[in-house]
Design a protein around this motif. Structure first.
Motif: not given
Length: 158
Positions: A8, A31, A150, A10, A154-155
């Motif tokens: 994952a 992400a 993700v 970012t 942020h996913g």
């Protein structure tokens, strides 16, 4: 940790065209699940492969490696009488494309009894520049791998 399949990642990603017009300042982290899950353009994933947090790069993509060429077969009209209420110019509607598959169309103009639609991505036909900075890399969870994206900050949110 290095970026490899099923990590994952970012990153901050500023997006411009090759003339410098900014489409996204890249101030908000994003992400993605690395490893060919179609979460990023393949050439961007290739540039990030094996890198670590702190890595920075600028990747330029030709039109065919970014959003592709415009397809005029995706420019169409529909009668305003069949148009869903509340959708305005700049909005999107979903309908079947020339291949019979559902796709999103942008409403480009409403002219009298006719609505003009464009199924092309707004950045089709443009060469693009991505300025990347890797913020974090971690092993993806089994659920993220199963879902192919993700989760969390942020996913993707379910």
């Amino acid at each position: 940790m290095k970026i490899e399949k099923n990590t994952a990642v970012t990153l901050l990603m500023k997006v411009t065209d090759t003339q410098g017009f900014v489409y996204d300042e890249g101030k908000q982290p994003t992400a993605y699940l690395h490893g060919g899950y179609d979460n990023l353009f393949p050439k961007i994933e290739a540039a990030l492969e094996g890198q670590e947090p702190g890595y920075q790069a600028t990747v330029e993509l030709a039109t065919e490696d970014a959003f592709g060429q415009r397809d005029e077969a995706l420019v169409t009209t529909m009668p305003k009488a069949e148009f869903p209420p509340g959708v305005k110019v700049g909005g999107q509607i979903q309908r079947r494309g020339p291949d019979g598959e559902p796709r999103y169309y942008f409403v480009t103009k409403i002219k009298g009894p006719t609505v003009l639609l464009d199924g092309n991505h707004p950045l089709c036909g443009k060469a693009m520049r991505f300025i990347l900075k890797v913020i974090d890399v971690r092993a993806a969870t089994a659920e993220e791998i199963e879902h192919q994206h993700v989760h969390g900050e942020h996913g993707h949110h379910h």
